[in-house]
Write an enzyme that holds these catalytic residues in place. Sequence first.
Site, mmCIF file in Angstrom:
data_model
loop_
_atom_site.group_PDB
_atom_site.id
_atom_site.type_symbol
_atom_site.label_atom_id
_atom_site.label_comp_id
_atom_site.label_asym_id
_atom_site.label_seq_id
_atom_site.Cartn_x
_atom_site.Cartn_y
_atom_site.Cartn_z
ATOM 1 N N GLU A 101 0.772 -0.922 0.067
ATOM 2 C CA GLU A 101 0.046 0.048 -0.062
ATOM 3 C C GLU A 101 0.850 1.177 -0.143
ATOM 4 O O GLU A 101 0.662 2.260 -0.714
ATOM 5 C CB GLU A 101 -0.863 0.031 1.466
ATOM 6 C CG GLU A 101 -1.796 -1.277 1.456
ATOM 7 C CD GLU A 101 -2.875 -1.134 0.393
ATOM 8 O OE1 GLU A 101 -3.000 -0.297 -0.577
ATOM 9 O OE2 GLU A 101 -3.995 -2.222 0.526
ATOM 10 N N HIS A 135 -5.571 2.528 3.880
ATOM 11 C CA HIS A 135 -5.151 1.163 3.579
ATOM 12 C C HIS A 135 -3.978 0.850 4.537
ATOM 13 O O HIS A 135 -4.146 -0.444 5.183
ATOM 14 C CB HIS A 135 -5.115 0.747 2.064
ATOM 15 C CG HIS A 135 -6.214 0.738 1.253
ATOM 16 N ND1 HIS A 135 -5.844 0.531 0.130
ATOM 17 C CD2 HIS A 135 -7.515 1.091 1.735
ATOM 18 C CE1 HIS A 135 -7.258 0.981 -0.347
ATOM 19 N NE2 HIS A 135 -8.140 1.284 0.514
ATOM 20 N N TYR A 141 -3.867 -1.110 12.130
ATOM 21 C CA TYR A 141 -5.005 -1.501 13.157
ATOM 22 C C TYR A 141 -4.940 -3.067 13.138
ATOM 23 O O TYR A 141 -5.284 -3.439 14.506
ATOM 24 C CB TYR A 141 -6.344 -1.000 12.516
ATOM 25 C CG TYR A 141 -7.276 -1.398 13.421
ATOM 26 C CD1 TYR A 141 -7.563 -1.146 14.731
ATOM 27 C CD2 TYR A 141 -8.716 -2.000 12.716
ATOM 28 C CE1 TYR A 141 -8.641 -1.501 15.252
ATOM 29 C CE2 TYR A 141 -9.732 -2.144 13.445
ATOM 30 C CZ TYR A 141 -9.955 -2.010 14.636
ATOM 31 O OH TYR A 141 -10.797 -2.200 15.460
ATOM 32 N N GLU A 238 -9.825 -0.546 -4.566
ATOM 33 C CA GLU A 238 -8.668 -0.964 -5.358
ATOM 34 C C GLU A 238 -9.648 -0.761 -6.784
ATOM 35 O O GLU A 238 -8.934 -0.321 -7.651
ATOM 36 C CB GLU A 238 -8.281 -2.349 -5.137
ATOM 37 C CG GLU A 238 -7.378 -2.339 -3.887
ATOM 38 C CD GLU A 238 -6.255 -1.255 -3.728
ATOM 39 O OE1 GLU A 238 -5.835 -0.496 -4.954
ATOM 40 O OE2 GLU A 238 -5.869 -1.136 -2.601
HETATM 41 MN MN MN Z 1 -4.904 1.062 -4.436
HETATM 42 FE FE FE Z 2 -4.671 0.207 -1.606
#
Ligand code: MN
Ligand code: FE
Length: 365
Positions: A101, A135, A141, A238
């Site tokens: 990410e 993300h 988390y 996404e």
């Molecule tokens: Mn993405």
């Molecule tokens: Fe992502």
Amino acid sequence: MSESITISVGPKTFVLDKAKAAEALAGKRVLNGAQSMFFDILPIKYQWAYDLYKTMKANHWEPEDIPMQKDCEQWRDASGEVKDVEKWIIKMAVGYFSAAEGIVGDNIQHVTRDLVTAPELKLVLGRHAHEENIHADSLVYMISSLGINPHECEALFRSLPSIMRKTDFVVNNSRKMRRDLDMTLPENKQAFVRNCFMFGQCMEGTQFYGLFGMVLALYRQNKFPGIGQMFRYTLRDESNHIEVFRNLIMDCVSENPEVWTASFKEELRNTMREAVALEKDFIRDCLPVNALGLSADEFCQYIDFIADRRLIDVGLAPLNGGKIANPFPWLAEMMDLKKEQNFFEGRVTEYQKAAALKVAHDDDL
Ligand code: MN
Ligand code: FE
């Protein structure tokens, strides 16, 4: 008196001087357009970018709103109800996406958003980068909720050859783009399209889907429901990211048709071929044994299916004639959040603006 033209943005309309509006629109291009620090979004040329920005914003979610109690119990479970290989998949997902990410967000901020010139393109890419932050934060988390050692996670990412190869594949390309490039040169325009293709269609569009499928296969069996739900939200994001890059490729090519040569198209197909091979190696590392009633072979078939779809969507010939069947029809349904009414009952609903909910509802009719 100069001629005027009426422009509309959503339900609102306003009047602009026709000649000035035409000049502003002519200056808007994916690459090599008018450079302005004023962020002149109006008049909008790339309507898709503005619309996607609104859709992405309406899908906003916060990791902490998703309960992780059940996931924590299952993570600590020693009764054998949750198998070790299932925990291994979660570890691989957390390890891979923690870094992936960040890599995507970094490329957008330092390559894509930097090179495009039209303000509405910068607008949607700013939101795209922010969603990669969400993300990345969702992974923080998950890691903190489950009590995973972040160094262990990082070590996994840096030591597993199949992950390293997947990372190098995109990072090397992104690095090459970080210098003063003369974007009027055809080879540099191609480098931009290649970068969009690698990140949008190969990485976010294909290489993310092996783990997405595995985590959602667990979710379907009520295993790690919090993580599964976060991955569903991520997956919805996404699909918009893939669309951002797809539109950038299509518009860049239509504005610069000289880049779209037969050999360049073949090169992009070969790039996808490489991405697919890397993903298949990775899948075999994630699924050393047949867990979840799903086999590595089926996931590899799924990747072939997805990759062909991505190629077709940007006007390239599929690698397998587009004839591969989707081995996981249930996954498509799970990805289509709009169809599931219950999904909106959670707190996330509160982020949804009335208009966005209306769109979702209309689609159901
Ligand atoms: Mn993405
Ligand atoms: Fe992502």
